[in-house]
Design an enzyme around this catalytic site. Sequence first.
Site, short mmCIF file in Angstrom:
data_model
loop_
_atom_site.label_atom_id
_atom_site.label_comp_id
_atom_site.label_asym_id
_atom_site.label_seq_id
_atom_site.Cartn_x
_atom_site.Cartn_y
_atom_site.Cartn_z
N CYS A 1 0.85 -1.20 0.00
CA CYS A 1 0.00 0.00 0.00
C CYS A 1 0.88 1.25 0.00
O CYS A 1 1.78 1.37 -0.83
CB CYS A 1 -0.97 -0.06 1.19
SG CYS A 1 -2.18 1.27 1.25
N LEU A 2 0.67 2.16 0.92
CA LEU A 2 1.46 3.37 0.98
C LEU A 2 2.92 3.06 1.26
O LEU A 2 3.82 3.79 0.84
CB LEU A 2 0.90 4.31 2.05
CG LEU A 2 1.53 5.69 2.18
CD1 LEU A 2 1.54 6.40 0.85
CD2 LEU A 2 0.79 6.50 3.21
#
Length: 577
Positions: A311-312
């Site tokens: 993800c991030l």
Amino acid sequence: MNAETKTAARLTDEFFHASQARAFASLSPASLSLAWLDWAMHLGASPGKQIELLRLAFDHQRELGQYLVECLKASGDPSTVCVEPPETDRRFSDPAWCKWPYNIMHQSFLVTQNWWEEATSDMRGVSRHHLDQVSFWARQLLDMASPGNQLWTNPVALDRTIQQRGMNLMRGGAYFLEDIVRHQAGMPVAGADKFRVGHDVATTPGKVVMRNGLAELIQYAPSTETVRPEPILLIPAWIMKYYILDLSPHNSLVRYLRDQGYTVYCLSWKNPKDEDAERGMDDYLREGFFAALDTINKIQPGRAVHATGYCLGGTLLAIAAAAMARDGDQRLASISLFTAQVDFSEPGEIGLFIDESQVHMLEAQMQRRGYFSADQMASAFQMLRSYDLLWSHVINVYLLGERRPINDLMAWNADTTRMPARMHSEYLRRLYLNNDLSAGRYPVAGRPVSISDIRLPMFAVGTVTDHVAPWRSVYKLHQLYPGELSFVLTSGGHNAGIVNEPGHPRRHYHIRERRPRDPFLPPDEWLAKADLQQGSWWPAWTQWLAGRSGKAEAPPSPGCSDCPSLGDAPGRYVLEK
């Protein structure tokens, strides 16, 4: 106007905007009003569209009238319907909805829904962002009015109430009060206490070998006599607790990698408080990724690292790898990105909540708090999947009186975190609003970086039903990165698609490798040509890693003289609330 007057005016505006954000659940009324005004003005100036919608309304009413007549002729149970719900719409799947008068109710609702879908699409002249906003909020308002959400218009809930003489409503009321009390007290959701961090989840043995003001690094104990010389560094997103990668023993990615003969390290981010308000993206790079890499180099000197971002955390890894390529830093062996975006031009429905007005309101609110709260993020994700995350819960728990047990992934999802104000503002502006990373404008240490500079082999994963990082957005990596790239599209969503252990039923994935000189394939063409495989993608990934790793050797000792053990896994930061 002097400086003091300007400062006072700015502070007054910030206070007002922060108060406005609290009143409107962190949603910008200006942004919403502009979207509806843009749509309404263009609709008012489009007589052709008005005639088309009017004709559609007449057609719908005629079809609904014919359906009503058929219902009366067939004693309320006709063999056909005038509107078939989408395959993904499970709201009216129970046979009780086919009985009179509930069949008319749900058909009327679907007809209205179809009309609004047409009214909020293909409106020339309206900006794409405004049209998407209007369409989204029209769906939210319609979902609120669904007959399934009300006791007196839901045949399933009514039958349950009659059968149980109202006991389902008594239980539902008790569950409702319990949920309110838990929320107000900051307690986890009901049932989450069965998944205690360090006891039931995040149980893979290891040692904390680094801790600074932003992150801890966990080195996991080996489970095999020999290991590959290249360790794996896992970089989770800081908008979540790291242990989604180390859930229960049967579905822990950390444990799986360890059992495949790898030395595994994982970052565990601190849950920031108001004193961390000024921590920015550079801090997460320096005190997170690069601090972890420096520590691994001390424990295993001379060993290149398989860096993996989720993800991030994957976006952060891509930024770091681009900076390392720019600076000639060759400490990585490969890069793996799970549901991670590097081009934010089409971020999916999460982009509905991101524009200049919305970001300014969030910044004003974060300026007062010092962080972006978990409740704000949870509310946004609930709206993106309003039926799955909100209305189905209301119906099942409060109307039907059924409190279904939660699993480890659901308990983890409720273990929320915060984000520092400065970091979240930089993240929204640089990545979402300006799309600096894909344009080669994102600065690291004062100089821009480019994804195209990376030459390491790369493995990327997208998930079919991802509402946070849509797979076609993740796929844009193909247009930015020129090197060897293996791309996987797996069944499941943003989280369940990654927690994808072997043996899990009904899982499948598509996979295809792109070599440096291969022509670009649009995503749909890629999907048509990619190999379809049954089961989990984890073995395919570890096989890919094995092909880029050396011969097995004795495992390293935990820590080193410069990085002694600071305690057992799962560490201190993951337990912070």
